[in-house]
Write a protein that holds these residues in place. Sequence first.
Motif, short mmCIF file in Angstrom:
data_model
loop_
_atom_site.label_atom_id
_atom_site.label_comp_id
_atom_site.label_asym_id
_atom_site.label_seq_id
_atom_site.Cartn_x
_atom_site.Cartn_y
_atom_site.Cartn_z
N ARG A 1 0.83 -1.20 0.00
CA ARG A 1 0.00 0.00 0.00
C ARG A 1 0.86 1.25 0.00
NH1 ARG A 1 -4.48 0.72 4.40
NH2 ARG A 1 -5.94 1.84 3.13
N TYR B 1 1.30 4.23 -2.65
CA TYR B 1 1.11 5.60 -2.15
C TYR B 1 2.25 6.48 -2.61
CZ TYR B 1 0.62 9.44 1.18
OH TYR B 1 0.51 10.68 1.74
N THR C 1 2.28 7.06 -6.40
CA THR C 1 1.28 8.02 -6.84
C THR C 1 1.67 9.43 -6.39
OG1 THR C 1 -0.29 6.26 -6.31
CG2 THR C 1 -1.21 8.34 -7.05
N LEU C 2 2.16 9.56 -5.17
CA LEU C 2 2.56 10.88 -4.68
C LEU C 2 3.65 11.46 -5.57
CD1 LEU C 2 2.34 13.08 -2.53
CD2 LEU C 2 4.03 11.84 -1.17
N TYR D 1 2.19 12.79 -8.73
CA TYR D 1 1.52 14.08 -8.57
C TYR D 1 2.54 15.21 -8.50
CZ TYR D 1 -3.15 12.14 -7.76
OH TYR D 1 -4.37 11.51 -7.90
N VAL D 2 3.63 14.98 -7.73
CA VAL D 2 4.63 16.04 -7.56
C VAL D 2 5.33 16.34 -8.89
CG1 VAL D 2 6.79 16.64 -6.42
CG2 VAL D 2 4.98 15.54 -5.12
N PHE E 1 2.96 18.14 -11.15
CA PHE E 1 2.78 19.52 -10.74
C PHE E 1 3.98 20.37 -11.16
CE2 PHE E 1 1.41 23.11 -8.56
CZ PHE E 1 2.31 23.52 -7.59
N PHE F 1 -1.71 13.30 -13.59
CA PHE F 1 -2.85 13.58 -12.72
C PHE F 1 -4.01 12.63 -12.96
CE2 PHE F 1 -0.57 16.68 -10.94
CZ PHE F 1 -0.87 18.02 -11.11
N LEU F 2 -4.27 12.35 -14.22
CA LEU F 2 -5.43 11.54 -14.57
C LEU F 2 -5.10 10.06 -14.75
CD1 LEU F 2 -7.21 14.13 -16.84
CD2 LEU F 2 -8.16 13.09 -14.80
N HIS F 3 -3.86 9.69 -14.55
CA HIS F 3 -3.44 8.29 -14.53
C HIS F 3 -3.90 7.50 -15.74
CE1 HIS F 3 -2.53 9.42 -10.48
NE2 HIS F 3 -3.79 9.56 -10.17
N PHE G 1 -3.31 19.92 -8.12
CA PHE G 1 -2.33 19.13 -7.38
C PHE G 1 -2.87 18.74 -6.01
CE2 PHE G 1 1.51 17.45 -5.95
CZ PHE G 1 2.03 18.12 -4.86
N LEU H 1 -5.30 10.86 -2.59
CA LEU H 1 -4.36 9.96 -1.92
C LEU H 1 -4.80 9.74 -0.48
CD1 LEU H 1 -0.69 10.81 -2.94
CD2 LEU H 1 -1.85 8.62 -3.05
N HIS I 1 -9.50 17.97 -12.36
CA HIS I 1 -8.32 17.86 -13.22
C HIS I 1 -8.66 18.28 -14.65
CE1 HIS I 1 -5.97 16.04 -10.17
NE2 HIS I 1 -6.56 14.87 -10.18
#
Lengths: 123, 654, 197
Positions: free
Chosen positions: A4, A8, A11-12, A15-16, A19, A62-64, C72, C79, C176
């Motif tokens: 998990r 996590y 994915t984090l 996102y970073v 961004f 962002f939208l995976h 973001f 999450l 998004h």
Amino acid sequence: MTKRSDEYSRTLTKYVIGFLASLALTMFAYALVSGRILTGDSLLLVIGGLALVQMIVQLFFFLHMADESRPRFRLVSFGFMLSILVIVVAGSLWIMYHLNYNMMGMSAAEKDTYMTSQKDKGF
Amino acid sequence: MWGRLSLDALPHDMITIGGVVGGGLALLAAVAALTYFKKWRWLWTNWLTSLDPKKIGVMYLVVATIMLLRGLADASMLRAQQAIFATSDAGPISSDMFQQVFSAHGTIMIFFVAMGALFGLLNLIVPLQIGSRDVAFPMLNSISFWLFVAGMVLMNVSLAVGEFSTAGWLAYPPLSGLEYSPGTGVDYWIWSLQIAGIGSLLSGINFLITIFTLRRPGMTLKKMPIFIWAVIGCLLLVAFAFPILTATLSLLSLDRTIGTHFFTSTMGGNPMMYVNLIWAWGHPEVYILVLPAFGIFSEIVPVFSKKRLFGYTSMVVALMAITILSFTVWLHHFFTMGAGANVNAFFGIMTMVIAIPTGVKVFNWIFTMFRGRVTFATPMLWFMGFVVTFTIGGLTGVLLAVPGIDFQVHNSLFLVAHFHNMIIGGVLFGFFAGVTYWWPKFTGFRLHEGLGKIAFWCWLIGFMLAFLPLYALGLMGAARRIDGYDASLGWQELFVVAGIGMLVILVGVLFQVLQVAYSVWKRRELRVGSDPWGGRTLEWSTSTPIAEYNFAQLTPVTHRDEFWEQKRPGHNKQAAPALTSIQVPKNTSLGIVIGMLAGVIGFAIIWHIWWLAFVCLVATIVTVIVATLREDTERIITVDEIVETEKRLRGATS
Amino acid sequence: MSTLALRDLKLLNFKTNSGFWLYLMTDCILFASLFATYIVLHGGTAGGPTSRDIFELPMALTETIILLTSSFTCGLALLALRQENLKQLVVWLGVTYVLGIAFLTIELTEFSSLIQAGHGWQQSAFLSAFFTLVGTHGLHIFIGLLWLFTMVIVLFKRGFTPKLKRQLGLFALFWHFLDLVWIFIFTVVYLMGVMPS
């Protein structure tokens, strides 16, 4: 728990990265315009390209979009939408450019005068 | 307080008053009957608040049929006017009324008859054919239907309160702009379509997801009935073309209400952009109408030839090609607007290209019949009528695709004949065939064959009489949308022939009404089992009447034409999964509420009653929020109930 | 949860997510129509101001950065949702919300100052197209904020239900997507509108 938190942190990270990349692309495009580094058609192409790149960045980070398992519904529907969008927008612009060239010979002021005179005649 | 609404808005001429009074009396009669027979609760619980697509489908068809009658009444007035005019330089209706009538006629036929019949059929057939119990979003389905009704109500209210648009079924600016159409007519047109259009878009999404996610296990894309493929093409067009309509109608509305300059002749506006956008939607729209009709014929021809469809793969490829190509031809509707030779040439060529896959389909149907054991029941007759009529229309379409020729006949009666050829021969005949074909599945009795055959011949002959003269007239120079042609032109005879054709069509409609009435009356004699035609697809595997939950078990599928394969001797039956309890959506009135609110918003904007529009908008948002927060939405049907129902419906243990 | 119920939930999540994504695709076509209209009409200034006269790039950049950041933080909220960490979820949703409000405030300020200077949508086709394209995006943002507000209330009342999780996921998609559309508004309307010819 390890699996998990692996997901996590992955994915984090996404996102970073997404961004920061989007931010950089935005600032770069802004700098090109406000700093007058490029002009004319080449500027148009570059900032257009930057926008497309940022779109792809956000789609994947962002939208995976890549994380979708088969059947890849989102990817296919996005691709279809994009094709239709390009056809309709590019087609419309091509058509309107030619229509305007052929049919709108008058300047706006001349057109105003003409239309008003037609209206006064009762058309 | 009431915007620009006043008593002046009530009708002043006899024909409109007659129509309003007639419609009002019919409505009153319905209300009286419901009250007398104490059927209000039944109507509310069994139909209006039901989320069962089989019920919603029937309601769509009822509304579409009522609107068909109104559209035919409009058409009759138009034919009468043009046939009579030359005799005395005046016809039965005024010029202004004529403009409103042809605008209403087109709008009603396309948006409320054809689209209504389309969504009605989708609701009835799609879940059953893919072997599912429901659509993906039942609540949304109800909302879509009631938005459609709201649009239809606005359309009809325009008869009684105010006026209708005189700008044709597509309302080009500048005529449809504020300056030349300051009244409420164009606003009624805009809001009827905007509201119904949102319903259509939501249905498009709903049914696409239904087909994509709720197919029977084992039903891969290649095993789907061909009707479902046709529907997929149609729904893709709905999903990706209707947003263009929403945008364009909004822009026109903004021009008319808050003073924007999108399509005005001055202040930088560009009316040609409207024409471009509306047809970017409009061309896909006509394929939205015709693709399901193709699908219907693809279902009917194999069944009535007792032979499987010839060239399934090429049919699918053709359908998908038509779908994509329909987004690349829209300029052919305005060759003459002046985009120039290069642009016209490109779109002309694409228009000819799109005829090719359709030709492939016609050949495949004919090859399906070849060496089959063909029976000419009424559905097959409608197919034969379609082949003849649609081919003529297709040929004239290829003619029109040549810009040079189009310059001669654009906006003439030649064009009018062409598109009626396609829509009547293609879409309408397709729906008539479909209704006749699937009727026994839902009702348990067949429609009377003899009356059906008479109705068919009346429609076919009537259509030829009503529209072939128009081709000639168009070539001779008769422009469209004109309420009278001078006697000296010598055209009156042809208009009279067209008028007679209209009368023959009306006789055909009469026979259709008679057919339904007689069949209902004699339904015991006309009773049939659950598979009267020897069907090939899953909907025929259900009982008649169909259980609320469609299928007791969702047995996996292994073949295309699964039901046909199941009926063959020696077929290894797939193990049916164990019976479990089934969840069905509970009834809800939220759809009706949202529909009603949308209708009032439309009415309020039309009449500039801004406070009412705002209040109803807030109420709509609140209702939508309430709808998304619902918790107790499903009803459970227990295994015992299922066993009981199956026993009752099938007369044997399942 | 039983295997049957789990399978049902998976199907429900799948079809709802697919359906919402498809709706977003149709919304793209809606925006595409408005973009095409804007591009066709942006020269129609009817003697009034051109894009170079009225757009302030630094302000547009600020809006862009605010919206990007909120996209973001929305991701971070998702999450937290997956971890079922209520505190983090509320914090990140709150930041997303505040940034959204900030974005709308700046946009509305731009609109009202233009209108007060006499450059409302009635002045020319260009201005009509500008207000409509950017305004439609702003309307979507407003609806999104309303939606988020409602969901947070439901979150406090009913906690982490599967339905709420699904709906928050849909909101994230929506948010998004709105940032994606804004990239193109920033580029086509502001950057291309301000650049020297």
